[in-house]
Design a protein around this motif. Structure first.
Motif, short mmCIF file in Angstrom:
data_model
loop_
_atom_site.label_atom_id
_atom_site.label_comp_id
_atom_site.label_asym_id
_atom_site.label_seq_id
_atom_site.Cartn_x
_atom_site.Cartn_y
_atom_site.Cartn_z
N ARG A 81 17.76 -46.88 -96.61
CA ARG A 81 18.85 -46.30 -97.39
C ARG A 81 20.04 -47.25 -97.44
NH1 ARG A 81 19.05 -39.89 -95.68
NH2 ARG A 81 17.01 -39.35 -96.52
N THR A 82 21.00 -46.91 -98.29
CA THR A 82 22.24 -47.67 -98.37
C THR A 82 23.39 -46.70 -98.51
OG1 THR A 82 23.40 -49.50 -99.44
CG2 THR A 82 22.15 -48.03 -100.87
N GLY A 83 24.53 -47.03 -97.89
CA GLY A 83 25.71 -46.17 -97.97
C GLY A 83 25.44 -44.76 -97.51
N LYS A 84 25.98 -43.79 -98.24
CA LYS A 84 25.78 -42.37 -97.90
C LYS A 84 24.70 -41.74 -98.76
CE LYS A 84 30.39 -41.79 -96.09
NZ LYS A 84 31.63 -41.05 -96.07
N SER A 85 23.99 -42.55 -99.52
CA SER A 85 22.95 -42.04 -100.41
C SER A 85 21.77 -41.49 -99.59
CB SER A 85 22.45 -43.17 -101.32
OG SER A 85 21.34 -42.73 -102.07
N THR A 86 21.15 -40.44 -100.12
CA THR A 86 19.95 -39.89 -99.48
C THR A 86 18.69 -40.33 -100.23
OG1 THR A 86 20.17 -37.85 -100.77
CG2 THR A 86 21.14 -37.86 -98.56
N ASN A 87 18.84 -41.28 -101.16
CA ASN A 87 17.69 -41.80 -101.90
C ASN A 87 16.96 -42.86 -101.08
OD1 ASN A 87 18.17 -40.20 -104.14
ND2 ASN A 87 19.47 -41.73 -105.10
N ALA A 88 15.63 -42.81 -101.10
CA ALA A 88 14.83 -43.84 -100.46
C ALA A 88 14.97 -45.13 -101.27
CB ALA A 88 13.38 -43.41 -100.38
N LEU A 89 15.00 -46.25 -100.60
CA LEU A 89 15.31 -47.53 -101.21
C LEU A 89 14.19 -48.53 -100.94
CD1 LEU A 89 17.80 -48.98 -102.55
CD2 LEU A 89 18.47 -49.62 -100.24
N GLY A 90 13.89 -49.38 -101.90
CA GLY A 90 12.88 -50.41 -101.70
C GLY A 90 11.48 -49.84 -101.68
N SER A 91 10.54 -50.66 -101.22
CA SER A 91 9.13 -50.25 -101.17
C SER A 91 8.50 -50.67 -99.86
CB SER A 91 8.36 -50.90 -102.32
OG SER A 91 8.82 -50.42 -103.56
N TRP A 92 7.68 -49.80 -99.33
CA TRP A 92 6.93 -50.11 -98.10
C TRP A 92 5.62 -50.77 -98.49
CZ3 TRP A 92 9.30 -49.65 -93.50
CH2 TRP A 92 10.48 -48.91 -93.48
N GLN A 93 5.18 -51.70 -97.66
CA GLN A 93 3.89 -52.33 -97.87
C GLN A 93 2.81 -51.47 -97.23
OE1 GLN A 93 4.61 -56.42 -96.41
NE2 GLN A 93 4.28 -57.04 -98.53
#
Length: 197
Positions: A81-93
């Motif tokens: 995550r980034t900041g206070k966002s609850t959105n998932a960020l990036g991608s897992w391998q």
């Protein structure tokens, strides 16, 4: 052997009360990271788990490994995550054994969760690919030792965006924010100090 109606009702209540998600967190857990174990609350104590990364600096597209250290665990939900966002960020391998992807924030590779209740530990290594952003990033996890014993908001330290040259400056450390500065700015400050000094 026939069971009476009251015995059947009691047995069905017992079985429904142990309902959990042995094959992974539901997509509804992506934002608040609560595992939806009916009748069970998160542990109020400090988690015995830590999220460790192989670096403190990220670059878009370069994999970062994450491990969860502490006692063996059976359930997990792991996001960036980034900041206070609850959105998932990036991608897992490719998820490690006994885990699987969980679609979060519209991304089929946005989170990793358990695929069964087999024990997992510090030898379970997760790999994450950062997106092209400049904001600091951290990892957030829910970790369950067992169905009734779990911790939410297990959080890593911040990762700071680094350029190819690896130069960056920390700004406003009280909230963990950082900002990348070009090498030219550093050289200009150095030259000004040399002229004045």
């Amino acid at each position: 052997m026939e069971l009476s109606l009251p015995v059947c009702i009691v047995l069905s209540l017992c079985f429904s009360s142990v309902r959990g998600y042995p094959s992974g967190a539901p997509t509804g857990a992506c934002e608040d990271m609560l595992p939806r174990h009916s009748g069970v609350q998160p542990q109020p104590s400090t988690a015995p788990y830590f999220l460790l990364m192989n670096t403190k600096i990220f670059q878009p597209g370069k994999p970062i490994t994450v491990t969860i250290t502490g006692p063996p665990y059976r359930g997990v939900l792991l996001e960036a995550r980034t900041g206070k966002s609850t959105n998932a960020l990036g991608s897992w391998q490719l998820p490690p054994p006994d885990t699987r992807f969980l679609e979060c924030s519209g991304n089929p590779y946005g989170a990793v969760t358990h695929s069964n209740t087999n024990p997992k530990g510090s030898t379970t290594v997760y790999s994450w690919i950062p997106p092209n952003i400049t904001s600091p990033v951290y990892f957030m996890a829910t970790v369950a030792q067992q169905r009734a014993v779990y911790w939410v908001n297990v959080r890593s330290s911040m990762l700071i965006r680094g350029g190819p040259e690896g130069f960056f400056l920390i700004k406003n450390t009280s909230d963990g924010m950082a900002e990348e500065k070009p090498l030219l700015l550093l050289l200009m400050c150095f030259l000004i100090l040399q002229i004045l000094g």
